[in-house]
Design an enzyme around this catalytic site. Structure first.
Site, PDB file in Angstrom:
ATOM      1  N   ASP A  35       0.832  -1.201   0.000  1.00  0.00           N
ATOM      2  CA  ASP A  35       0.000   0.000   0.000  1.00  0.00           C
ATOM      3  C   ASP A  35       0.874   1.262   0.000  1.00  0.00           C
ATOM      4  OD1 ASP A  35      -2.099   1.921   0.633  1.00  0.00           O
ATOM      5  OD2 ASP A  35      -3.253   0.238   1.435  1.00  0.00           O
ATOM      6  N   THR A  76      -6.713   3.661  -2.333  1.00  0.00           N
ATOM      7  CA  THR A  76      -6.565   2.240  -1.967  1.00  0.00           C
ATOM      8  C   THR A  76      -7.676   1.329  -2.512  1.00  0.00           C
ATOM      9  OG1 THR A  76      -5.263   2.677  -0.014  1.00  0.00           O
ATOM     10  CG2 THR A  76      -6.536   0.657   0.003  1.00  0.00           C
ATOM     11  N   LYS A 158      -6.125  -3.549   6.383  1.00  0.00           N
ATOM     12  CA  LYS A 158      -7.313  -2.821   5.914  1.00  0.00           C
ATOM     13  C   LYS A 158      -8.341  -3.806   5.351  1.00  0.00           C
ATOM     14  CE  LYS A 158      -4.892   1.382   4.371  1.00  0.00           C
ATOM     15  NZ  LYS A 158      -4.600   2.245   3.224  1.00  0.00           N
TER      16      LYS A 158
HETATM   17 ZN   LIG Z   1      -3.336   6.129   1.627  1.00  0.00          ZN
END
Ligand SMILES: [Zn+2]
Length: 542
Positions: A35, A76, A158
């Site tokens: 990420d 994302t 996440k």
């Molecule tokens: Zn970010």
């Protein structure tokens, strides 16, 4: 004669290597999304990478050095969805992390699902599924192609980093910020598998939050961190005045979101990999007759990058530590699945901008847009132009949503209103281009930022006017930084393939990350995701 034979054999092995013959199928595909990782980090930090981590992928695998996101916004949710669906938000529907829905009068979250609830973890983190993603993923296609025998598991801190890659037919596990445990939702199952319960019982998040985060090497050796360790550009944790090492995590935990804090340290990567190993063992991934798929996403580099920026000691330390964790994980895959039996791809969901204040301190044009001020000005402008009324319904993701009900009542053309607001916004410093929803629906853009915008545009859910900022500008002015633009710092990410059926090599051809999924489809001999727009990467296939 002997010499000749050697020459012939040498030539033969060269040919078979170049032809890149693929026999059978890999036992396991491991998709790795880091990420917020820029492609350039691979070069920037490589002097101190170990032999077995990133460098192993770079030297023994195939590296695409010029791969980009081909839409905006580079966030994302859209990033993970685009990698796995092989298409852009205009098609798969994940147009942002959160987006405004006129019919509901509120924003929705990309992985939200009000019909499901938590399994393990806490209720607050359980209303998660991939239902908002409208097209199939490469992981769905693998399940479909194998009569659902292939196992697909997504793991990330996440929830969107786990649930979107796992597709509509896989399993997904994410970290619950309230309990520090990995959890799932009733979309997937009614009971957390025993192996996941056993993993949670080890309380690994507690272990990591009892640590003090110090640099892996002496801090004066962090020469890639040009902003220095303690500076005014970075965002400090609550309860610590400076942004300097060391970070006593147990002291910071309560004021900084509890278990959420582990996500903002490199230990989040270790925790993710420990859960991944538990999944490999628990689900026997790579041990069956068909190809299985593990979709991993490392969320921590994003949290660290937002807070400290790309020129920080913290980010450099994150990548040096992630490299060692990756080396350990590859060695683990060699042992459990077997070297040559697994196929890896590594990419990122987006890059990141430098901290604008830091850029300015180096005389590079940059800035922060004050969207609240601009919205106030815009309300004044629309009141003057169209009469008193609440004309601006929502401002989000650099898009303006009009009050269409009011416009209908007053008989004002939406198209003309869009044009006038788009022109008005150009007067603000930092705003480079503006486009209207009508432009996006009527025109067919084939180059530039407007094309990226169109590739991320939803006819149903996008705004009336869309703003493009100048390079290095952000639509926020808080410390730290963010991403979302169509500039290279946000679009240029690693794309590497390694392992089963992949020869070593590099290419500097322009490619888009939507090419990853169709490439996998060719390698695995399965159908492409149903809305794929990318093209197979011929450099590694032919
Ligand atoms: Zn970010």
């Amino acid at each position: 004669m002997k010499k000749l034979l050697i020459a012939v054999f040498g030539a033969l092995s060269l040919v078979s290597c170049q032809q890149n013959q693929r026999e059978g199928k890999p036992k396991l595909v491991v998709g790795i999304v880091v990420d917020q990782m820029r492609q350039e980090y691979l070069y920037k930090y490589q002097d101190r990478f170990s032999e077995g981590g990133f460098k192993r992928l770079m030297s023994e695998g195939f590296m695409f050095q010029n791969a980009h996101y081909n839409y905006t916004p580079t966030y994302t949710g859209p990033g993970h969805a685009s990698v796995y669906t092989g298409t852009t938000p205009a098609n798969h529907g994940i147009i942002a992390n959160d987006w405004y829905v006129r019919q509901l009068g509120r924003s929705i979250y990309c992985a939200e699902d009000s019909l499901v609830s938590n399994v393990g973890g806490s209720a607050k983190s359980g209303k998660i599924s991939p239902r908002n993603m409208r097209s199939t993923t490469i992981t769905d296609q693998l399940r479909l192609a194998t009569g659902k025998q292939a196992k697909v598991v997504g793991v990330a801190i996440k929830d969107r980093g786990a649930s979107l890659p796992a597709g509509h037919m896989g399993d997904a596990y994410w970290l619950d910020k309230a309990t520090g445990e990995f959890m799932t939702s009733t979309y997937y199952t009614d009971v957390l598998p025993q192996w996941a319960q056993d993993f949670n019982a080890q309380k690994r998040a507690d272990h990591y939050l009892s640590q003090t985060w110090e640099t892996l090497y002496p801090i004066e050796t962090y020469t890639q961190s040009t902003a220095g360790d303690d500076n005014d550009f970075e965002g400090p944790f609550i309860g610590k005045d400076d942004t300097a090492f060391p970070y006593d995590l147990s002291a910071l935990k309560d004021d900084n979101g509890g278990y959420d804090l582990v996500a903002s340290t490199p230990y989040g990567n270790d925790l993710t990999l420990e859960m991944a190993k538990a999944a490999i063992e628990g689900e026997q991934l790579g041990q069956g007759d068909v190809t299985d798929f593990l979709a991993l996403s490392f969320s921590s580099p994003d949290y660290i990058g937002h807070r400290f920026g790309p020129s920080s000691v913290e980010l450099e330390d994150n990548y040096l530590r992630l490299d060692l964790a990756l080396a350990d994980f590859l060695a683990y895959l060699d042992q459990t699945v077997g070297e040559g039996n697994y196929l890896i791809f590594l990419t990122a969901d987006h890059g990141v901008a430098d901290i604008p204040d830091y850029m300015q301190s180096e005389n590079i044009p940059a800035g922060g847009l004050d969207m609240r001020f601009i919205t106030t000005q815009l309300r004044g402008f629309t009141n003057d132009k169209f009469g008193p009324g609440n004309w601006i319904e929502n401002v989000s993701n650099d898009q303006i949503f009009f009050n269409r009900k009011l416009a209908a009542e007053k008989g004002i053309s939406i198209e003309s209103m869009q044009r006038q607001v788009a022109d008005f916004l150009l007067r603000f410093d930092g705003i480079k281009e503006t486009y209207t929803g009508t432009d996006m629906m009527r025109e067919n853009y084939s180059y530039g930022k407007k094309q990226l915008l169109q590739m991320g545009y939803s006819h149903k859910y996008s705004g009336d006017v869309i703003v493009i900022l100048e390079p290095a500008w952000l639509s926020s002015s808080w410390k730290g930084t963010t991403h979302g633009s169509g500039y290279t710092y946000d679009t240029h990410v690693p794309v590497m393939f390694y392992g089963w059926g992949v020869r070593a090599g590099r290419s500097s051809q322009y490619h888009t990350i939507t090419d990853i999924a169709p490439t996998l489809a060719v390698m695995l001999e399965i159908g492409m995701p149903n809305a794929t727009t990318g093209q197979p990467l011929t450099e590694i296939l032919d």
